[in-house]
Design a protein around this motif. Structure first.
Motif, mmCIF file in Angstrom:
data_model
loop_
_atom_site.group_PDB
_atom_site.id
_atom_site.type_symbol
_atom_site.label_atom_id
_atom_site.label_comp_id
_atom_site.label_asym_id
_atom_site.label_seq_id
_atom_site.Cartn_x
_atom_site.Cartn_y
_atom_site.Cartn_z
ATOM 1 N N VAL A 100 -4.534 -2.292 7.346
ATOM 2 C CA VAL A 100 -3.629 -3.298 7.888
ATOM 3 C C VAL A 100 -2.605 -3.652 6.816
ATOM 4 O O VAL A 100 -2.947 -3.868 5.652
ATOM 5 C CB VAL A 100 -4.379 -4.584 8.309
ATOM 6 C CG1 VAL A 100 -3.426 -5.544 9.033
ATOM 7 C CG2 VAL A 100 -5.571 -4.251 9.179
ATOM 8 N N THR A 101 -1.343 -3.694 7.206
ATOM 9 C CA THR A 101 -0.268 -4.098 6.311
ATOM 10 C C THR A 101 0.815 -4.728 7.162
ATOM 11 O O THR A 101 0.632 -4.939 8.360
ATOM 12 C CB THR A 101 0.239 -2.898 5.492
ATOM 13 O OG1 THR A 101 1.192 -3.338 4.521
ATOM 14 C CG2 THR A 101 0.881 -1.844 6.385
ATOM 15 N N GLY A 102 1.950 -5.052 6.578
ATOM 16 C CA GLY A 102 2.999 -5.650 7.382
ATOM 17 C C GLY A 102 4.112 -6.229 6.550
ATOM 18 O O GLY A 102 4.104 -6.180 5.317
ATOM 19 N N SER A 103 5.096 -6.801 7.240
ATOM 20 C CA SER A 103 6.243 -7.415 6.590
ATOM 21 C C SER A 103 6.829 -8.453 7.534
ATOM 22 O O SER A 103 6.352 -8.634 8.648
ATOM 23 C CB SER A 103 7.298 -6.356 6.218
ATOM 24 O OG SER A 103 7.735 -5.662 7.371
ATOM 25 N N GLN A 104 7.885 -9.107 7.106
ATOM 26 C CA GLN A 104 8.461 -10.177 7.897
ATOM 27 C C GLN A 104 9.155 -9.640 9.145
ATOM 28 O O GLN A 104 9.509 -8.465 9.225
ATOM 29 C CB GLN A 104 9.453 -10.969 7.051
ATOM 30 C CG GLN A 104 10.678 -10.164 6.616
ATOM 31 C CD GLN A 104 11.540 -10.952 5.668
ATOM 32 O OE1 GLN A 104 11.051 -11.571 4.738
ATOM 33 N NE2 GLN A 104 12.842 -10.943 5.889
#
Length: 448
Positions: free
Chosen positions: A123-127
């Motif tokens: 799991v990862t992500g950004s704005q």
């Protein structure tokens, strides 16, 4: 080295990166005070210990013969926990009996049971909004490609999140609602692996030593003596962690999140954390210090099930790593020139077998600082690729060049499987084809 945080938490900053910054010795307090505001966001422990040893393996026994793959088109009508109208994916709602619910789901979906005990989902992500830094979105794409490459090579699924699942849990706190939602959405996964957006895999062959963690439910990069003896909030790094999908983790996240900005005692926890960890200079409660507090104060309930990994770069500080990559690459090239098995062309799907050959030659390479083994993960804490508000102890250009080198170094490890390499790690456009038996044969123009 212990990590230090980056700067300036804002709701529009890159909220899925913990952006914690590593530094050494006496510079810690200065860097941490500057660095904190970057982006990115109790029940008793379960009496059922089966997940500590991977309960999914029990369901594997019922997997019918001949089921070679996951049957994604089969979902029986029998009720599961998903049919409970009280089920909520939110961080605020308590989940009970999760071990039993997962086990029952696997029993009803036997094609997912085989191998479930070691199954990992990243799991990862950004704005959600565009980056302020003109090249920020390009950099985030490059970092995501790096993670997608690693997951494809090793057969892991990956989930990329771009929204705040709890609006008040911004910055580094944002990862916790995402991790809980993923656990509920993926009962087939034994491990959920959070990786900050500004972290790159720099050894595409290395795999997690899961056997080492079989008695634990949470793995973080850390140094136990810094928490227990020195009482330092930099004794661990919460930007990358591996969490078992089990009831213990549900309860741990609930208590951990109770220190977050959505909680009524958020300000109180800021005071408690600063009182407990004297080197913490900023007043707000943060996730890293919160986890360190649980390890320090509740060893029986939480600390004994948390493995602080310090034997390899579970994630490492970029300023410590990037300058070593050229010499490490040269050492690996020398091994390939001597070892014909590593020069053999092969399908990417069977690449892990070649990782085992590498290990035959890396037994004496060591791990971490001073090693000539490829660092597993490199964390660009303080560089703020999305906002561009990098730590003032170094220049934006140094961050950019270091990210280019690390990402291209990793990309070369991938491109080798497709017959190409970057000739120059600072040249984005040139990827000459590799001759047969490379690197024993010459590459026209050279490759670095």
């Amino acid at each position: 080295m212990p990590k230090h945080n980056s700067l300036l938490r804002t709701k529009t900053s890159s909220f899925f990166s913990s952006c914690f910054l590593y530094a050494a010795g006496t510079s810690a307090s200065f860097l941490l005070a500057w660095a904190f505001w970057s982006f990115f966001s109790s029940p008793a422990p379960s009496a059922n210990p089966s997940f500590s040893r991977g309960l999914a393996s029990e369901a594997a026994l019922s997997c019918p013969a001949g089921k070679a793959g996951h049957n994604r088109s089969y979902d029986p009508p029998d009720p599961t926990f998903y049919d409970d109208p009280e089920l909520s994916y939110t961080i605020e709602k308590t989940i009970k009996n999760w071990d039993e619910k997962r086990r029952e789901w696997l029993e009803k979906h036997p094609s997912f049971a085989a191998g479930a005990a070691d199954r990992i989902l990243m799991v990862t992500g950004s704005q959600a909004t565009p980056c302020k830094n003109p090249i920020g979105d390009h950099l985030l794409l490059r970092f995501f490609k790096n993670k997608a490459d690693y997951c494809r090579i090793h057969g892991y699924d990956i989930f990329y999140n771009t929204v705040l699942l709890q609006p008040k849990m911004f910055s580094f706190w944002a990862k916790m609602p995402a991790v809980k939602a993923v656990m509920l959405a993926h009962p087939e996964a034994e491990w959920i692996w959070w990786v900050d957006s500004d972290t790159a895999f720099t050894d595409m062959d290395f795999t997690l030593p899961l056997d080492r963690y079989k008695a634990h439910n949470l793995v973080v990069h850390g140094w136990p003596h810094l928490i227990h003896r020195e009482k330092s909030w930099t004794g661990l790094n919460a930007g990358v962690f591996l969490m078992r999908n089990c009831q213990w983790s549900m309860e741990n996240m609930e208590e951990w999140a109770s220190m977050g900005p959505q909680a009524p005692e958020y300000d109180k926890w800021g005071v408690i954390q600063r009182t407990t960890f004297k080197d913490k200079t900023f007043p707000e409660s943060d996730d890293q210090t919160g986890l360190a507090y649980l390890i320090l104060k509740e060893r029986e309930k939480w600390g004994n099930k948390i493995y602080m990994e310090d034997e390899y770069y579970f994630e490492g500080y970029w300023m410590e790593i990037v300058g070593t990559l050229e010499n490490i690459t040269d050492a690996y090239t020398g091994i390939e020139k001597r070892e014909r098995r590593l020069r053999r062309r092969h399908a990417e799907r069977v690449g892990e077998s070649y990782g085992k050959v590498w290990e035959e030659h890396l037994k004496d390479a060591g791990y971490g600082r001073g090693s000539w083994r490829r660092p597993f993960m490199t964390h660009f804490t303080g560089c703020q690729p999305c906002s561009g508000d990098h730590n003032q102890m170094y220049s934006g250009q140094s961050c950019w060049d270091a990210m280019q080198i690390a990402l291209k170094n990793a990309d070369n490890q991938v491109l080798r499987r497709y017959g190409f390499v970057h000739r120059d790690l600072l040249d984005t456009s040139t990827v000459p084809p590799l001759p047969f038996d490379y690197p024993a044969s010459d590459l026209v123009g050279g490759a670095s």
